[in-house]
Scaffold this motif. Structure first.
Motif, mmCIF file in Angstrom:
data_model
loop_
_atom_site.group_PDB
_atom_site.id
_atom_site.type_symbol
_atom_site.label_atom_id
_atom_site.label_comp_id
_atom_site.label_asym_id
_atom_site.label_seq_id
_atom_site.Cartn_x
_atom_site.Cartn_y
_atom_site.Cartn_z
ATOM 1 N N ALA A 1 0.804 -1.227 0.000
ATOM 2 C CA ALA A 1 0.000 0.000 0.000
ATOM 3 C C ALA A 1 0.836 1.276 0.000
ATOM 4 O O ALA A 1 0.285 2.378 -0.054
ATOM 5 C CB ALA A 1 -0.948 0.021 1.204
ATOM 6 N N HIS A 2 2.157 1.135 0.091
ATOM 7 C CA HIS A 2 3.011 2.336 0.023
ATOM 8 C C HIS A 2 4.283 1.991 -0.733
ATOM 9 O O HIS A 2 5.250 1.474 -0.173
ATOM 10 C CB HIS A 2 3.342 2.861 1.430
ATOM 11 C CG HIS A 2 3.952 4.228 1.402
ATOM 12 N ND1 HIS A 2 3.453 5.294 2.118
ATOM 13 C CD2 HIS A 2 5.025 4.716 0.739
ATOM 14 C CE1 HIS A 2 4.190 6.368 1.901
ATOM 15 N NE2 HIS A 2 5.169 6.038 1.063
ATOM 16 N N TRP A 3 4.263 2.287 -2.010
ATOM 17 C CA TRP A 3 5.355 1.905 -2.902
ATOM 18 C C TRP A 3 5.668 3.087 -3.801
ATOM 19 O O TRP A 3 4.843 3.992 -3.956
ATOM 20 C CB TRP A 3 4.898 0.684 -3.724
ATOM 21 C CG TRP A 3 5.940 -0.024 -4.525
ATOM 22 C CD1 TRP A 3 6.007 -0.089 -5.892
ATOM 23 C CD2 TRP A 3 7.034 -0.812 -4.040
ATOM 24 N NE1 TRP A 3 7.075 -0.863 -6.263
ATOM 25 C CE2 TRP A 3 7.729 -1.308 -5.159
ATOM 26 C CE3 TRP A 3 7.501 -1.118 -2.760
ATOM 27 C CZ2 TRP A 3 8.868 -2.108 -5.043
ATOM 28 C CZ3 TRP A 3 8.624 -1.928 -2.644
ATOM 29 C CH2 TRP A 3 9.301 -2.409 -3.779
ATOM 30 N N HIS A 4 6.866 3.102 -4.350
ATOM 31 C CA HIS A 4 7.255 4.165 -5.293
ATOM 32 C C HIS A 4 7.907 3.493 -6.496
ATOM 33 O O HIS A 4 9.122 3.260 -6.498
ATOM 34 C CB HIS A 4 8.239 5.134 -4.642
ATOM 35 C CG HIS A 4 7.720 5.857 -3.443
ATOM 36 N ND1 HIS A 4 7.000 7.032 -3.536
ATOM 37 C CD2 HIS A 4 7.785 5.576 -2.114
ATOM 38 C CE1 HIS A 4 6.662 7.447 -2.320
ATOM 39 N NE2 HIS A 4 7.120 6.567 -1.436
ATOM 40 N N THR A 5 7.103 3.169 -7.507
ATOM 41 C CA THR A 5 7.610 2.346 -8.621
ATOM 42 C C THR A 5 8.856 2.920 -9.279
ATOM 43 O O THR A 5 9.735 2.168 -9.675
ATOM 44 C CB THR A 5 6.533 2.186 -9.720
ATOM 45 O OG1 THR A 5 5.982 3.455 -9.987
ATOM 46 C CG2 THR A 5 5.453 1.232 -9.307
ATOM 47 N N ILE B 1 -4.633 11.125 -3.955
ATOM 48 C CA ILE B 1 -3.687 12.248 -3.942
ATOM 49 C C ILE B 1 -2.785 12.149 -2.719
ATOM 50 O O ILE B 1 -3.245 11.827 -1.619
ATOM 51 C CB ILE B 1 -4.471 13.583 -3.929
ATOM 52 C CG1 ILE B 1 -5.190 13.779 -5.278
ATOM 53 C CG2 ILE B 1 -3.564 14.768 -3.623
ATOM 54 C CD1 ILE B 1 -4.282 13.914 -6.484
ATOM 55 N N LYS B 2 -1.514 12.428 -2.932
ATOM 56 C CA LYS B 2 -0.540 12.350 -1.832
ATOM 57 C C LYS B 2 0.036 13.742 -1.558
ATOM 58 O O LYS B 2 0.559 14.389 -2.449
ATOM 59 C CB LYS B 2 0.591 11.394 -2.251
ATOM 60 C CG LYS B 2 1.905 11.541 -1.497
ATOM 61 C CD LYS B 2 1.896 10.858 -0.155
ATOM 62 C CE LYS B 2 3.242 10.895 0.544
ATOM 63 N NZ LYS B 2 4.303 10.154 -0.115
ATOM 64 N N LEU B 3 -0.081 14.170 -0.288
ATOM 65 C CA LEU B 3 0.558 15.402 0.167
ATOM 66 C C LEU B 3 1.546 15.068 1.272
ATOM 67 O O LEU B 3 1.344 14.087 2.012
ATOM 68 C CB LEU B 3 -0.483 16.386 0.724
ATOM 69 C CG LEU B 3 -1.077 17.426 -0.231
ATOM 70 C CD1 LEU B 3 -1.894 16.772 -1.323
ATOM 71 C CD2 LEU B 3 -1.947 18.427 0.534
ATOM 72 N N GLU C 1 -0.058 8.359 6.235
ATOM 73 C CA GLU C 1 1.070 7.490 5.893
ATOM 74 C C GLU C 1 2.136 7.621 6.996
ATOM 75 O O GLU C 1 2.495 8.719 7.377
ATOM 76 C CB GLU C 1 1.675 7.904 4.549
ATOM 77 C CG GLU C 1 0.668 7.934 3.398
ATOM 78 C CD GLU C 1 0.094 6.562 3.049
ATOM 79 O OE1 GLU C 1 0.865 5.580 3.072
ATOM 80 O OE2 GLU C 1 -1.124 6.484 2.778
ATOM 81 N N HIS C 2 2.605 6.519 7.487
ATOM 82 C CA HIS C 2 3.679 6.417 8.498
ATOM 83 C C HIS C 2 3.151 6.560 9.932
ATOM 84 O O HIS C 2 2.815 5.582 10.548
ATOM 85 C CB HIS C 2 4.830 7.402 8.253
ATOM 86 C CG HIS C 2 5.283 7.464 6.829
ATOM 87 N ND1 HIS C 2 5.634 6.339 6.124
ATOM 88 C CD2 HIS C 2 5.421 8.516 5.965
ATOM 89 C CE1 HIS C 2 5.990 6.689 4.897
ATOM 90 N NE2 HIS C 2 5.854 8.000 4.765
ATOM 91 N N GLY C 3 3.150 7.788 10.477
ATOM 92 C CA GLY C 3 2.628 7.994 11.835
ATOM 93 C C GLY C 3 3.552 7.528 12.951
ATOM 94 O O GLY C 3 3.111 7.404 14.103
ATOM 95 N N THR D 1 5.588 -0.897 2.279
ATOM 96 C CA THR D 1 7.009 -0.974 2.649
ATOM 97 C C THR D 1 7.736 0.357 2.501
ATOM 98 O O THR D 1 8.699 0.616 3.205
ATOM 99 C CB THR D 1 7.732 -2.018 1.787
ATOM 100 O OG1 THR D 1 7.514 -1.710 0.415
ATOM 101 C CG2 THR D 1 7.245 -3.420 2.112
ATOM 102 N N ASP D 2 7.308 1.210 1.549
ATOM 103 C CA ASP D 2 7.975 2.494 1.306
ATOM 104 C C ASP D 2 9.462 2.319 0.997
ATOM 105 O O ASP D 2 10.288 3.083 1.495
ATOM 106 C CB ASP D 2 7.782 3.428 2.514
ATOM 107 C CG ASP D 2 8.100 4.877 2.167
ATOM 108 O OD1 ASP D 2 8.094 5.217 0.964
ATOM 109 O OD2 ASP D 2 8.359 5.662 3.093
ATOM 110 N N VAL D 3 9.798 1.308 0.208
ATOM 111 C CA VAL D 3 11.206 1.125 -0.175
ATOM 112 C C VAL D 3 11.614 2.257 -1.123
ATOM 113 O O VAL D 3 10.935 2.538 -2.099
ATOM 114 C CB VAL D 3 11.407 -0.232 -0.877
ATOM 115 C CG1 VAL D 3 12.810 -0.328 -1.468
ATOM 116 C CG2 VAL D 3 11.161 -1.372 0.109
HETATM 117 ZN ZN LIG Z 1 6.911 7.077 0.641
#
Ligand SMILES: [Zn+2]
Length: 450
Positions: free
Chosen positions: A87-91, A216-218, A277-279, A345-347
């Protein structure tokens, strides 16, 4: 006349389609036990029929099909489960270093992203939610079958403020910005956009929606990897956040914000943000607020050696250590207040870490049972994706094994609830990977018709 001609062309086209259309491919999984993405137990011996890109039938008795082309997969008691969701990726930001992402030829970085997308799918992640970066082209190429990779829910560029997380400009080279001047490098790339008023936020949000953003991501507070954003700062004002929420809401979708601290999280929630996201630096009062408002928490167990990626003594390393120290807190609070919690994972900037995507999921067992962990990365993550509503590019059920759902399936050589470590070694243990009804990997020796 033009209209009539157009009508004739359309009708002829339809007739041609009818004549040449072939029946959708059929696959039958025989003798599997099912982890369905919501239950904590495997099913009894079952048989599953996939027609086209959907799961058509699940049965306790053998399924016979009339089609001679049916691909028969003898599961031999192995586990059939939904494809994993990150749910948290950066292709586009997994493989390059920050310097390469900023300065290299954009064609090169997109080809890297294509190669990584293939690896992502072959790790069993059949869907990812992209939380920032130019993913639209890659998504299109994957959906068209040009490139192999997961389904992508893109956010497009992450939106930040001057000096915020995602502002990678060089202070003594690129400041002051001339208002109305040319875009910055990250804006040209579609990686991040800078907006410093409600009106600017609205423009940037609507641009991403126009390009195909599903949410949307801020960035509502400071971040680890950005050079100018201390962790403790809050960035957007409440009216700016509200402008984004309104623009996304008008488009039928939602805003997710990057936020570590209580202040950043609370302000975002006050503005109507629906996913944090994160927290990692949150406190009890903030967790209670998240629970009361039914807001999602999308967080991750960062690996212990994450801080090592930054030079000894650097500010980034200190920030990474502070965030890492909060990992236990965020999961304890998520459990205590029963927060709607998604796994990602936010890799960033590390192919080696990406190869541990499954292992990062397994590391959740420090706080959750194996079944809870697997449910989070499948059925629960899919509920978060469903918040994109009509902006979802994939109208149908994801993250579950049930009749009618998309056929995104993994055949696991063993029982991942009894031994969740199987998930950490997908090359060995995922013997078959299917996405959208199509088999991308099959190492079984004797499947018929394949
Ligand atoms: Zn991220």
């Amino acid at each position: 006349m033009v209209v009539r001609l157009f009508t004739i062309v359309v009708i002829c086209g339809a007739l041609l389609d009818a004549q040449t259309s072939v029946p959708p491919p059929v696959t039958v999984f025989q003798n599997v036990r099912i982890f369905d993405g919501t239950s904590s137990r495997l099913s009894g011996p079952s048989h599953v029929l996939v027609r086209g890109n959907r799961i058509e039938r699940i049965s306790a008795t053998p399924i016979v099909t009339s089609s001679a082309d049916t691909v028969l997969i003898d599961g031999a008691g192995r586990t059939l489960m939904p494809g994993l969701i990150d749910a948290h990726w950066h292709t586009t930001l997994v493989r390059p270093t920050p310097a390469v992402a900023l300065a290299a030829d954009v064609g090169y970085t997109h080809l890297l992203a294509g190669a990584e997308a293939r690896d992502t799918l072959l790790r069993g992640f059949t869907t990812i939610r992209d939380l920032g970066g130019p993913a639209f082209g890659l998504k299109r190429a994957i959906d068209e079958g040009v490139v192999t990779g997961p389904r992508i829910f893109p956010s497009g560029a992450m939106i930040t403020v001057t000096s915020g997380h995602g502002d990678f400009r060089q202070p003594f080279v690129e400041l002051p910005r001339v208002l109305g001047g040319p875009p910055t490098r990250t804006e040209t790339l579609g990686a991040s956009m800078i907006a410093d008023s409600p009106d600017e936020v609205r423009v940037r949000v609507r641009e991403q929606l126009m390009l195909g953003a599903t949410q949307i991501k801020l960035t509502a507070g400071g971040g680890v990897a950005s050079p100018h954003s201390p962790l403790d700062v809050s960035t957007f004002t409440e009216p700016e956040l509200r402008a984004a929420v309104e623009a996304a809401g008008n488009w039928g979708t939602y805003v997710a914000v990057h936020a570590y601290t209580p202040e950043a999280i609370q302000r975002a929630i006050a503005a109507g943000v629906r996913c944090i996201e994160h927290g990692h630096l949150m406190d009890e009062a903030t967790a209670r607020l998240i629970a009361e408002r039914g807001v999602w928490l999308s967080t991750q167990p960062f690996p212990d050696n994450m801080a090592d990626a930054f030079p000894a003594g650097s500010e980034e390393r200190a920030k990474a250590q502070q965030v890492l120290a909060g990992t236990d807190t965020v999961y304890r609070l998520a459990k205590k207040y029963r927060l709607k919690t998604a796994f990602g994972t936010d890799v960033l900037f590390s192919q080696a870490l990406a190869q541990r995507q499954g292992a990062l999921l397994v590391s959740l067992t420090r706080w959750y049972t194996p079944a809870e962990t697997l449910v989070m990365a499948t059925g629960t993550n899919a509920q978060l994706l469903a918040m994109s509503g009509k902006r979802s590019p994939y109208p149908g059920k994801l993250g579950v094994v049930e009749e009618g759902a998309f056929a995104d399936l993994l055949l696991v050589d063993g029982d991942p609830i009894a031994d969740i470590k199987l998930i950490a070694d997908p090359a060995r243990n995922f013997v078959l990977i299917m996405k959208d009804g199509k088999i991308y990997k099959n190492t079984l020796p004797n499947s018929v018709g394949n």
